[in-house]
Design a protein around this motif. Structure first.
Motif, PDB file in Angstrom:
ATOM      1  N   GLN A 161       0.856  -1.187   0.000  1.00  0.00           N
ATOM      2  CA  GLN A 161       0.000   0.000   0.000  1.00  0.00           C
ATOM      3  C   GLN A 161       0.893   1.239   0.000  1.00  0.00           C
ATOM      4  OE1 GLN A 161      -3.506  -0.122   0.043  1.00  0.00           O
ATOM      5  NE2 GLN A 161      -3.173  -2.312  -0.291  1.00  0.00           N
ATOM      6  N   MET A 162       0.575   2.152  -0.891  1.00  0.00           N
ATOM      7  CA  MET A 162       1.397   3.365  -0.985  1.00  0.00           C
ATOM      8  C   MET A 162       0.540   4.610  -0.831  1.00  0.00           C
ATOM      9  SD  MET A 162       3.975   2.468  -4.074  1.00  0.00           S
ATOM     10  CE  MET A 162       2.805   1.407  -4.852  1.00  0.00           C
ATOM     11  N   GLY A 163       1.160   5.664  -0.316  1.00  0.00           N
ATOM     12  CA  GLY A 163       0.483   6.955  -0.222  1.00  0.00           C
ATOM     13  C   GLY A 163       0.604   7.716  -1.531  1.00  0.00           C
ATOM     14  N   ASN A 167      10.269   2.058   3.639  1.00  0.00           N
ATOM     15  CA  ASN A 167       9.120   2.843   4.091  1.00  0.00           C
ATOM     16  C   ASN A 167       8.731   3.920   3.072  1.00  0.00           C
ATOM     17  OD1 ASN A 167      11.303   4.442   4.477  1.00  0.00           O
ATOM     18  ND2 ASN A 167      10.685   5.228   6.469  1.00  0.00           N
ATOM     19  N   ARG A 180       6.853   8.414  -2.822  1.00  0.00           N
ATOM     20  CA  ARG A 180       5.593   7.858  -2.308  1.00  0.00           C
ATOM     21  C   ARG A 180       5.890   7.107  -1.018  1.00  0.00           C
ATOM     22  NH1 ARG A 180       1.770   5.041  -6.764  1.00  0.00           N
ATOM     23  NH2 ARG A 180       0.303   5.279  -5.040  1.00  0.00           N
ATOM     24  N   PRO A 181       5.173   7.405   0.053  1.00  0.00           N
ATOM     25  CA  PRO A 181       5.370   6.622   1.284  1.00  0.00           C
ATOM     26  C   PRO A 181       4.795   5.228   1.103  1.00  0.00           C
ATOM     27  CG  PRO A 181       3.586   8.196   1.571  1.00  0.00           C
ATOM     28  CD  PRO A 181       4.146   8.437   0.200  1.00  0.00           C
ATOM     29  N   LYS A 193       3.035   2.198   3.048  1.00  0.00           N
ATOM     30  CA  LYS A 193       2.325   1.955   4.309  1.00  0.00           C
ATOM     31  C   LYS A 193       2.625   0.554   4.800  1.00  0.00           C
ATOM     32  CE  LYS A 193      -1.237   5.195   2.966  1.00  0.00           C
ATOM     33  NZ  LYS A 193      -2.570   5.337   2.391  1.00  0.00           N
ATOM     34  N   LYS A 194       2.827   0.455   6.101  1.00  0.00           N
ATOM     35  CA  LYS A 194       3.140  -0.862   6.699  1.00  0.00           C
ATOM     36  C   LYS A 194       1.860  -1.686   6.802  1.00  0.00           C
ATOM     37  CE  LYS A 194       7.509  -0.065   7.352  1.00  0.00           C
ATOM     38  NZ  LYS A 194       8.496  -0.759   6.563  1.00  0.00           N
TER      39      LYS A 194
END
Lengths: 350, 364
Positions: free
Chosen positions: B26-28, B347, B360-361, B363-364
């Motif tokens: 999952q990415m921001g 991360n 792009r962050p 998500k954990k």
């Protein structure tokens, strides 16, 4: 069955042949980040853009071929502006309004996209709704414009002098207009010509209102009435609606007629024989933006995206970019600007 | 025959459902950072990055932290400049060692500089800047504390060394003549204590070090895991491998230093991180880096055929795969991305599209 197949192939081939080739695009040039709006030069020579910065709004310029865009000035978020390009140059005049707690700041700023410099031509602070209405009429070829200020029911003119980055009062023009002179009509040299008020050869016949270029332009209604343009006086401009926003309909004057010509550096009027400005536009492409859906796959994983294309009505499309959120095509399809996640890119169109 | 087909169909369906059910990365949202970017260096904990961008006059070094609006140019270097970043492990700060020609001083002269960049606040401090005649330039060795914003800088000249310390809480280098003593007495160090302080001592049986170096630009890799190297043969090894001075510095500063700490209770000389003096203490134990426990991610490029009406175009796509198996689930990062830099702890991912850098962050 066989005949219909041959017919189908023949039809397909003829359809393919009738389609013009896809536009050729240059490499994408990264210009700046966090861009919100783009104003193309009418000939696609440059862009002016706004950039959302952390505390204010940046106004930037970019000329295709340069390394990147350059912020030439910063203004408060609440300010708004209209762009009037001087089409023969890489310069534009910005008409800026910035609201204050009581009233507003009004500015005219000359921006040179090539050198990346901005000079304030006029600045004033006005009570709310009392800022002057301004009509900017740019020369088609010179770094010169006639600016009409309408303020408290009075009109006066200033010009952007070709000699400097400043406005010069056009007192002659104020007087001539009061006497009934009409214009400007642009001459072959890029200077403005006004009809001789005593010349009865050009009786006013058609009423027209003046609207400054730009989507949010201030509009001002002229008190003058104008003769209709003879069909052959400026034949090419009327064929190009985009350019029509730059050159406002004015009374047609027969070549050789004695007119008042405006000195573009000193703003004085002198008598001259009229030779009209003309420009031949050829091969103007009308490209339109089209979008399509992309399904990308990697092994068993699937993802979706959008793609942006450019095409002429009957032509083949050219792929521009994926996931472009906004697209601005230059008025004569000389370039395309687009945003990907806030980053602005420009590609020239050959 | 029908039954077999049905079984195959069901198995395929189950496989597909299983693949679909597997968690994807999952990415921001993508954040634009800068344009004309050619290289990115992540902070080891993914707290920030610095990047190099081509500008008309040379190379600009920029910095970006996830809380920032966009990247910011921190300093300008000439076109011929070389630079090496030395990140602090726990802070979004980096020591940047640069070398560039100084024609204004003399032919073949070299300007050796050291900067401290705080990528989170996007501020830079010049710590050291000197110009040397050809052949006189020092080798700069930077040893950063694995815990504190504290660093030991050694300038090795032909005729000796000069030591400097970046004290905790300061933004300038302080000369540290105390550190000449371990060198004169041939003591080993610095090794890093559990408190993040540097210690020096006689640790001959710990010189044999396991060290592993992965140089970021992938041009150079030194991998001598479990090498039983003595002080002497380590030096020879280094010479023999002809590794670049930057790489040597990195070996000295990070992996090597982390692995040569003495046992707790050993008499050592400790460098005070706030006041650069050595004092004799009992060693409180060595610093132990936290093992990385995050998911294994890898980047992969894919091919995209883009279609509109009867026209086709091709583009590439960048994906992040969770796991190393061929059919691991993947998430698309971007279309048309050319270079990608995954942060060391996965991360965030940085990538360029036509020279524009985005982050792009993850998500954990």
């Amino acid at each position: 069955m066989k005949t219909s197949f041959v017919l189908f192939v023949a039809l397909s081939s003829s359809m393919a042949l009738s389609q013009s080739a896809a536009p050729k695009l240059g490499e994408a040039m990264a210009v700046d980040l966090h861009v919100a709006r783009v104003d193309w030069h009418p000939m696609g020579k440059a862009i002016i853009y706004t950039k959302k910065e952390e505390d204010e709004k940046g106004i930037g310029v970019f000329v295709p071929g340069q390394r990147n865009g350059k912020i030439v000035m910063r203004v408060p978020f609440a300010s708004s502006f209209d762009t009037t390009w001087l089409p023969g140059t890489d310069s534009a005049i910005l008409t800026m309004y910035a609201p204050r707690s009581k009233g507003m700041d009004f500015q005219l700023v000359l921006v040179d996209a090539d050198t990346g410099k901005a000079s304030t031509l006029f600045a004033g602070t006005y009570a709310e709704n009392h800022a002057p209405e301004v009509l900017i009429e740019p020369s088609p070829s010179l770094r010169h414009a006639i600016i009409t200020f309408a303020e408290n029911g009075k009109r006066h003119h200033r010009i952007l002098s070709t000699d400097s980055n400043r406005l010069v009062d056009a007192v002659d023009l104020d007087k001539a207009e009061k006497l009934g002179a009409q214009g400007p009509n642009w001459m072959a040299t890029g200077t403005a010509a006004y009809t001789n008020p005593s010349d009865s050869a050009h009786p006013p016949t058609t009423s027209s209102s003046l609207v400054a270029s730009g989507s949010n332009a201030i509009s001002t209604t002229s008190t003058a009435t104008f003769t209709a343009i003879p069909p052959k006086a400026i034949p090419v401009l009327s064929d190009v609606p985009i350019v029509g926003t730059l050159f406002i309909s004015r009374p047609g004057i027969a070549p050789g007629t004695m007119v008042y010509e405006l000195n573009p550096s000193q703003a004085n009027l002198f008598e001259s024989h009229y030779q009209p400005w003309s420009e031949v536009y050829s091969g103007i492409k009308r490209l339109r933006q089209k979008n399509s859906h992309i399904v990308a796959r990697l092994d068993q994983s699937v993802a979706e995206a959008d793609s942006t294309w450019l095409k002429e009505d009957s032509g083949l499309p050219a792929y521009v970019a994926a996931n472009a959120s906004k697209v601005w095509i230059s008025p004569r399809s000389k370039g395309v600007a687009y945003l990907i996640d806030g980053a602005l890119f420009v590609r020239t169109i050959q | 025959m029908k039954t077999k087909r049905l079984r195959v169909g069901i198995s395929s369906l189950i496989a597909l459902l299983a693949a679909g059910a597997m968690a994807q990365v999952q990415m921001g949202e993508a954040k634009p950072v800068d344009i004309h970017v050619t290289r990115v260096d992540w902070q080891p904990a993914g707290l920030a990055l610095i990047y190099a961008k081509e500008v008309e006059t040379g190379i600009a070094i920029g910095a970006f932290g996830p809380s920032r609006y966009e990247g910011k140019e921190m300093l300008m270097l000439s076109k011929d400049a070389t630079f090496s970043p030395y990140w602090f492990e726990k802070q979004a700060s980096v020591m940047l060692s640069t070398r560039q020609s100084a024609p204004e001083v003399g032919k073949d002269c070299q300007r050796v500089s050291l900067y401290l960049i705080d990528a989170d606040t996007q501020k830079v401090n010049r710590l050291f800047d000197e110009v040397y005649r050809p052949g006189d330039e020092p080798k700069v060795i930077i040893n950063n504390s694995p815990l504190l914003r504290h660093s030991i800088v050694t300038m090795r000249f032909k005729d000796g060394s000069r030591h400097f310390v970046l004290c905790q809480g300061n933004n300038s280098l302080v000369p540290c003549p105390d550190l000449d003593r371990p060198e004169a007495q041939k003591l080993s160090g610095p090794a890093w204590s559990v408190d993040g302080t540097a210690v020096y001592g006689d640790f001959p049986n710990l010189i044999a070090a396991k060290y592993r170096l992965e140089y970021r630009d992938q041009e150079l890799k030194v991998d001598n895991a479990n090498a039983a190297a003595t002080k002497e043969n380590l030096r020879e090894l280094k010479l023999a491998q002809q590794i670049r001075s930057e790489a040597e510095d990195l070996v000295m500063s990070r992996a090597f230093a982390l692995n040569m700490a003495p046992p707790a209770g050993t008499d050592v000389l400790e460098l005070m991180p706030t006041n650069p003096v050595l004092r004799p203490v009992k060693f409180r134990g060595s610093f132990k880096p936290e093992p990385f426990t995050g998911p294994t991610l890898q980047t992969q490029n894919g091919h995209v055929v883009v279609q509109f009406e009867r026209s086709n175009a091709e583009d590439n796509s960048l994906w992040l795969k969770l796991g190393v198996e061929k059919n691991s689930p993947a998430s698309m990062v971007a279309v048309h991305a050319s270079d990608a830099w995954l942060s060391p702890i996965s991360n965030a991912i940085a990538y360029t599209i036509d020279g524009a850098l985005f982050v792009r962050p993850i998500k954990k």
